[in-house]
Enzyme design. Structure first.
Site, short mmCIF file in Angstrom:
data_model
loop_
_atom_site.label_atom_id
_atom_site.label_comp_id
_atom_site.label_asym_id
_atom_site.label_seq_id
_atom_site.Cartn_x
_atom_site.Cartn_y
_atom_site.Cartn_z
NE ARG A 134 -2.59 -1.78 3.20
CZ ARG A 134 -2.92 -3.03 3.52
NH1 ARG A 134 -3.79 -3.69 2.78
NH2 ARG A 134 -2.40 -3.61 4.58
CD GLU A 173 -3.31 -3.83 14.49
OE1 GLU A 173 -3.23 -3.42 13.31
OE2 GLU A 173 -4.22 -3.52 15.26
P1 AMP Z 1 2.43 -2.02 11.60
O1 AMP Z 1 3.73 -2.66 11.28
O2 AMP Z 1 1.72 -2.72 12.74
O3 AMP Z 1 2.54 -0.54 11.84
O4 AMP Z 1 1.49 -2.29 10.36
C1 AMP Z 1 1.53 -1.46 9.29
C2 AMP Z 1 1.14 -2.12 8.00
O5 AMP Z 1 0.08 -3.09 8.13
C3 AMP Z 1 0.64 -1.06 7.09
O6 AMP Z 1 1.25 -1.27 5.84
C4 AMP Z 1 -0.85 -1.23 7.01
O7 AMP Z 1 -1.23 -1.23 5.67
C5 AMP Z 1 -1.16 -2.59 7.63
N1 AMP Z 1 -2.08 -2.52 8.78
C6 AMP Z 1 -1.82 -2.94 10.05
N2 AMP Z 1 -2.87 -2.78 10.87
C7 AMP Z 1 -3.85 -2.23 10.11
C8 AMP Z 1 -5.19 -1.81 10.38
N3 AMP Z 1 -5.75 -1.93 11.59
N4 AMP Z 1 -5.90 -1.27 9.37
C9 AMP Z 1 -5.35 -1.14 8.13
N5 AMP Z 1 -4.10 -1.53 7.81
C10 AMP Z 1 -3.35 -2.08 8.78
#
Ligand code: AMP
Length: 180
Positions: free
Chosen positions: A64, A101
Site C-alpha cells: 500500500r 499487529e
Molecule cells: P504495523 O507494522 O503494525 O505498523 O502495520 C503497518 C502495515 O500493516 C501497514 O502497511 C498497514 O497497511 C497494515 N495494517 C496494520 N494494521 C492495520 C489496520 N488496523 N488497518 C489497516 N491496515 C493495517
C-alpha cells in the site's frame, strides 16, 4: 492544509471489523483512494509537508505504500525506491524480519538503492504498531543517507506505534484515529 479537507478524507475511510483476523479493526483506505477529491487532497497535503526539504528518494513500503510513494516521488522531483516482500527484488538486497499487529513479516530493499547524499522520505499508508516502518528504517539507515523522514497517511494512535521511532527521525501522519 485546512482541517475540513482532512476531515473529508477521514470520512472516506471505511472500517472493516475483524479483518484479516478477529479483533483487528481494519482501516480500509481504498475508499479514500477511489474518491478523486479525497485522493487529490491527500496528495497535495503530503506534498506540501515535504516540499523544500530536498527529498531525493521516496521509499514506498509494499504494497500500500507504493500507491502514494510513486506519486510523492514524482511530485517532489525525487526517485522512487520499493521496499518489498522477500524474493521479489532481482539484485542484491538487505533484509529484515519483524513482528506486526497481526503476524510476522520480512522486508527487503536493494542494497545499492540509497547513498550518503540522499535525503529520504519513507512512506507507508498506515501506522499501526510501527513494526513495519521501524524495520524499514533500520534497513535504510544501514545505507547512511544524509537525512530520513517518515510519513504515513493515517495513524492508529491507540497502538502507540510512534514510540518505536528515535527522536532524530521526524514522523508525520495526515490524520489519526483514536478509540475508533
Ligand atoms: P504495523 O507494522 O503494525 O505498523 O502495520 C503497518 C502495515 O500493516 C501497514 O502497511 C498497514 O497497511 C497494515 N495494517 C496494520 N494494521 C492495520 C489496520 N488496523 N488497518 C489497516 N491496515 C493495517
Amino acid at each position: 492544509m485546512e482541517k475540513e479537507k482532512i476531515e473529508f478524507v477521514k470520512s472516506k475511510v471505511r472500517n472493516i471489523p475483524d479483518f484479516p483476523v478477529k479483533g483487528i479493526q481494519f482501516k480500509d483506505l481504498t475508499t479514500a483512494f477511489k474518491d478523486a477529491e479525497s485522493l487529490r487532497i491527500m496528495c497535495d497535503a503530503i506534498t506540501e509537508l515535504y516540499t523544500g526539504k530536498g527529498i531525493t528518494k521516496v521509499v514506498g513500503i509494499e504494497a500500500r505504500g507504493f500507491i502514494f510513494g510513486a506519486i510523492l516521488a514524482e511530485r517532489l522531483g525525487a526517485g522512487f525506491v520499493p521496499l518489498r516482500k522477500p524474493g521479489k527484488l532481482p539484485a542484491r538486497t538487505i533484509k529484515k524480519t519483524y513482528t506486526k499487529e497481526y503476524g510476522e513479516d520480512t522486508i527487503e530493499i536493494h542494497e545499492d538503492s540509497i547513498n550518503e547524499n540522499d535525503v529520504v522520505l519513507m512512506h507507508d499508508d498506515l501506522l499501526a504498531t510501527g513494526g513495519t516502518m521501524a524495520a524499514a528504517l533500520e534497513l535504510v539507515k544501514t545505507m547512511n543517507p544524509a537525512k530520513i523522514y517518515v510519513n504515513f497517511i493515517c495513524e492508529l494512535e491507540d497502538l502507540g506505534g510512534r514510540k518505536l521511532f528515535p527522536q532524530d527521525v521526524e514522523v508525520t501522519s495526515l490524520f489519526a484515529f483514536k478509540g475508533e
